[in-house]
Each structure stands twice: as structure tokens, then as C-alpha cells.
Design an enzyme around this catalytic site. Structure first.
Site, PDB file in Angstrom:
ATOM      1  N   GLY A  17       0.828  -1.216   0.000  1.00  0.00           N
ATOM      2  CA  GLY A  17       0.000   0.000   0.000  1.00  0.00           C
ATOM      3  C   GLY A  17       0.855   1.255   0.000  1.00  0.00           C
ATOM      4  O   GLY A  17       0.594   2.188   0.747  1.00  0.00           O
ATOM      5  N   TYR A 160     -12.746  -3.427  12.023  1.00  0.00           N
ATOM      6  CA  TYR A 160     -11.391  -2.854  11.905  1.00  0.00           C
ATOM      7  C   TYR A 160     -10.584  -3.077  13.191  1.00  0.00           C
ATOM      8  O   TYR A 160      -9.421  -3.509  13.139  1.00  0.00           O
ATOM      9  CB  TYR A 160     -11.530  -1.365  11.595  1.00  0.00           C
TER      10      TYR A 160
HETATM   11  P1  NAD Z   1      -4.942   4.854   3.082  1.00  0.00           P
HETATM   12  O1  NAD Z   1      -6.366   4.425   2.931  1.00  0.00           O
HETATM   13  O2  NAD Z   1      -4.563   6.228   2.635  1.00  0.00           O
HETATM   14  O3  NAD Z   1      -3.988   3.805   2.370  1.00  0.00           O
HETATM   15  C1  NAD Z   1      -4.183   2.433   2.504  1.00  0.00           C
HETATM   16  C2  NAD Z   1      -3.385   1.718   1.441  1.00  0.00           C
HETATM   17  O4  NAD Z   1      -3.753   0.318   1.487  1.00  0.00           O
HETATM   18  C3  NAD Z   1      -3.717   2.215   0.029  1.00  0.00           C
HETATM   19  O5  NAD Z   1      -2.509   2.309  -0.699  1.00  0.00           O
HETATM   20  C4  NAD Z   1      -4.618   1.107  -0.521  1.00  0.00           C
HETATM   21  O6  NAD Z   1      -4.545   0.965  -1.919  1.00  0.00           O
HETATM   22  C5  NAD Z   1      -4.039  -0.123   0.180  1.00  0.00           C
HETATM   23  N1  NAD Z   1      -4.990  -1.236   0.185  1.00  0.00           N
HETATM   24  C6  NAD Z   1      -6.238  -1.296   0.708  1.00  0.00           C
HETATM   25  N2  NAD Z   1      -6.796  -2.494   0.447  1.00  0.00           N
HETATM   26  C7  NAD Z   1      -5.883  -3.221  -0.260  1.00  0.00           C
HETATM   27  C8  NAD Z   1      -5.853  -4.517  -0.829  1.00  0.00           C
HETATM   28  N3  NAD Z   1      -6.889  -5.371  -0.733  1.00  0.00           N
HETATM   29  N4  NAD Z   1      -4.743  -4.911  -1.491  1.00  0.00           N
HETATM   30  C9  NAD Z   1      -3.700  -4.079  -1.604  1.00  0.00           C
HETATM   31  N5  NAD Z   1      -3.630  -2.830  -1.090  1.00  0.00           N
HETATM   32  C10 NAD Z   1      -4.734  -2.420  -0.433  1.00  0.00           C
HETATM   33  O7  NAD Z   1      -4.593   4.592   4.600  1.00  0.00           O
HETATM   34  P2  NAD Z   1      -3.527   5.292   5.592  1.00  0.00           P
HETATM   35  O8  NAD Z   1      -4.260   6.266   6.397  1.00  0.00           O
HETATM   36  O9  NAD Z   1      -2.294   5.695   4.869  1.00  0.00           O
HETATM   37  O10 NAD Z   1      -3.215   4.022   6.537  1.00  0.00           O
HETATM   38  C11 NAD Z   1      -2.136   3.127   6.331  1.00  0.00           C
HETATM   39  C12 NAD Z   1      -2.169   2.077   7.424  1.00  0.00           C
HETATM   40  O11 NAD Z   1      -2.121   2.708   8.703  1.00  0.00           O
HETATM   41  C13 NAD Z   1      -3.441   1.222   7.412  1.00  0.00           C
HETATM   42  O12 NAD Z   1      -3.112  -0.095   7.780  1.00  0.00           O
HETATM   43  C14 NAD Z   1      -4.300   1.881   8.478  1.00  0.00           C
HETATM   44  O13 NAD Z   1      -5.229   0.966   9.030  1.00  0.00           O
HETATM   45  C15 NAD Z   1      -3.237   2.304   9.480  1.00  0.00           C
HETATM   46  N6  NAD Z   1      -3.660   3.416  10.351  1.00  0.00           N
HETATM   47  C16 NAD Z   1      -3.969   4.657   9.853  1.00  0.00           C
HETATM   48  C17 NAD Z   1      -4.364   5.682  10.716  1.00  0.00           C
HETATM   49  C18 NAD Z   1      -4.679   7.083  10.242  1.00  0.00           C
HETATM   50  O14 NAD Z   1      -5.018   7.946  11.066  1.00  0.00           O
HETATM   51  N7  NAD Z   1      -4.589   7.395   8.955  1.00  0.00           N
HETATM   52  C19 NAD Z   1      -4.459   5.417  12.080  1.00  0.00           C
HETATM   53  C20 NAD Z   1      -4.155   4.143  12.551  1.00  0.00           C
HETATM   54  C21 NAD Z   1      -3.760   3.148  11.666  1.00  0.00           C
END
Ligand code: NAD
Length: 251
Positions: A17, A160
Site C-alpha cells: 500500500g 477494523y
Molecule cells: P490509506 O487508505 O490512505 O492507504 C491504505 C493503502 O492500502 C492504500 O494504498 C490502498 O490501496 C491499500 N490497500 C487497501 N486495500 C488493499 C488490498 N486489498 N490490497 C492491496 N492494497 C490495499 O490509509 P492510511 O491512512 O495511509 O493508513 C495506512 C495504514 O495505517 C493502514 O493499515 C491503516 O489501518 C493504518 N492506520 C492509519 C491511521 C490514520 O489515522 N490514517 C491510524 C491508525 C492506523
């Protein structure tokens, strides 16, 4: 200028991702520390191209590969292509993740299954496919993205939060399996991070989040990326089976 941690110069890292948000920041951060980066994207080659260009501007090599993390055969193909292209795989960052938030009474079985399949099974798929080259090399670093809600819970996120708690338990178990082979396995649990997702929220909601954070601000993607960089460094060799919370003090 002093260098805080030793270079990742000889290391090859795979970030899932990596086309946007936290994954993009991690890929760029590891490249800026000298690592060669293989990144996966699901459906946005434009974002993956952007990450690749930023990495190449840093003088590092990058391979961007399309992959749905829920598909074990596709995941195994990505590991093979990375090994064919760069000859090794030292670091795995399980970042890809998704949400389908709804209160339990309105959540469909599909909403539950998609989130578990992507976050938990996707992480397991990549760990399973990447562990052999690390075992052979007797060196490896695995870091998976959890979330503050794995420990606290959150209304609307039964799917989640369960997937992220599962990632933490997977991390603890795998750390025990492979520690004797020089492989560390850790998780990073971010709090509220400024990404496309939080940027779209109404200002009142963001203000409410900010008030709950002792450090008084949302996190930046770089706050998470720098933590990952530390965990995959030589200096973090004695840290395994841990969940590092990057949340500004949010309980
Ligand atoms: P985002 O939605 O911007 O990016 C998520 C990425 O995962 C994208 O590149 C998407 O294409 C990829 N993805 C989703 N489903 C997929 C699949 N089936 N196969 C391949 N790729 C897939 O999210 P983000 O905010 O950058 O978050 C990144 C990570 O951090 C995630 O695991 C999220 O749960 C975690 N996280 C984020 C936050 C936040 O505040 N943004 C907080 C806690 C945890």
C-alpha cells in the site's frame, strides 16, 4: 551533520500500500535511509508512480507492483518478483489496510469479511510469503501497521479494531517463532494521523480529536514513517514482539 541511525544501504524493503498516505511516507523514509524499495499498490498506479519518482529522486531504486493483499498467489508473485529483481528481501512493512465503518447492527457480513481479509489475512499472507528468504538470510525485519483502536476499541469499528488486534497477536506469535533466526517482528499503532481520510472530516470532528491528544496535534505521516525506520534499523536489533504506539499520548 550527524546521522541518527546507520544506513539501510544494503537492504531491500517491501512496503504494501505504498501509493499514498502512511505507506508512501514509509517507502520514501526507508529510501532516504538508503534502502532499495519494492512497493505494492492495489488500484492507483498514479500514486505508486509518484512514490517511485520521489524514491528515484533520492537516488534509490524502486519497483512498483500491483497486488491485492488478500490474494496469496498474487502476494507470492510479488515476493518472487522482488527477489528476481533485487536478489534479496530484508524488510517487510505491512501497511495496506482498509475500513468499512458501521455500527454492528448495520454492518454486513461482507463489511466484516473484507476488512479482516485485507488487514489481517493480508498481513499474514505477506508474512508467510516473505519469511523464507529472511530465514535463509538469518536476518529480517517485519513491521505491521496496527491502530490505537486495537487496544481501546471504537464504536463503528468492530471489524477494523478486531483486525488490528489480530495483527498485534500475530506479531507477538511470529516474533516468538523467528527470534532465534535474527528476525524481529513488531507493530506500530498510530493514533489520529493527518491523511486524505482525516483531511475530509468536518473541522469540528478534527478539533474534537485534537482536544483528546495530549500533544495537541494530529500526527503527521512522517511521525509514523520515522518510527518504522527506527524499528527496521540495526539499532533496533533487540526490540521484537512489541507494539509501538505513535499517538501523541492518546490513551
Ligand atoms: P490509506 O487508505 O490512505 O492507504 C491504505 C493503502 O492500502 C492504500 O494504498 C490502498 O490501496 C491499500 N490497500 C487497501 N486495500 C488493499 C488490498 N486489498 N490490497 C492491496 N492494497 C490495499 O490509509 P492510511 O491512512 O495511509 O493508513 C495506512 C495504514 O495505517 C493502514 O493499515 C491503516 O489501518 C493504518 N492506520 C492509519 C491511521 C490514520 O489515522 N490514517 C491510524 C491508525 C492506523
Amino acid at each position: 551533520m550527524s546521522v541518527p541511525f546507520s544506513s539501510l544501504g544494503s537492504r531491500v524493503a517491501l512496503v504494501t500500500g505504498g501509493s499514498r498516505g502512511i505507506g508512501q511516507a514509509i517507502a520514501v523514509e526507508l529510501a532516504s535511509a538508503g534502502a532499495t524499495v519494492s512497493l505494492t499498490y492495489r488500484s492507483t498506479p498514479v500514486g505508486a508512480d509518484d512514490t517511485r519518482k520521489r524514491i528515484e529522486e533520492l537516488g534509490a531504486q524502486c519497483l512498483a507492483l500491483e497486488c491485492d493483499v488478500t490474494d496469496l498467489a498474487a502476494v507470492e508473485a510479488v515476493i518472487r518478483q522482488t527477489l528476481d529483481h533485487f536478489g534479496r528481501l530484508d524488510i517487510l512493512v505491512n501497511n495496506a489496510g482498509t475500513t468499512r465503518d458501521k455500527l454492528l447492527v448495520r454492518m454486513s457480513p461482507e463489511d466484516f469479511d473484507v476488512v479482516i481479509a485485507t488487514n489481517l489475512r493480508g498481513t499474514w499472507n505477506f508474512c508467510r510469503a516473505a519469511i523464507r528468504p529472511m530465514l535463509r538470510a538469518r536476518w529480517g525485519r517485519i513491521v505491521s501497521l496496527s491502530s490505537v483502536v486495537a487496544a481501546s476499541g471504537n464504536p463503528g469499528q468492530t471489524n477494523y479494531a478486531a483486525s488490528k488486534a489480530g495483527i498485534e497477536a500475530l506479531t507477538l506469535s511470529l516474533a516468538r517463532e523467528v527470534g532465534s533466526r535474527g528476525i524481529t517482528v513488531n507493530a506500530v499503532a498510530p493514533g489520529f494521523i493527518e491523511t486524505d481520510m482525516t483531511r475530509d472530516l468536518p473541522e469540528g470532528v478534527v478539533e474534537g480529536m485534537r482536544e483528546r491528544i495530549p500533544l495537541g496535534r494530529l500526527g503527521a505521516v512522517e511521525d509514523v514513517a520515522r518510527t518504522v525506520r527506527f524499528l527496521v534499523s540495526e539499532e533496533a536489533a533487540y526490540i521484537t514482539g512489541q507494539v509501538i504506539r505513535v499517538n501523541g499520548g492518546l490513551g
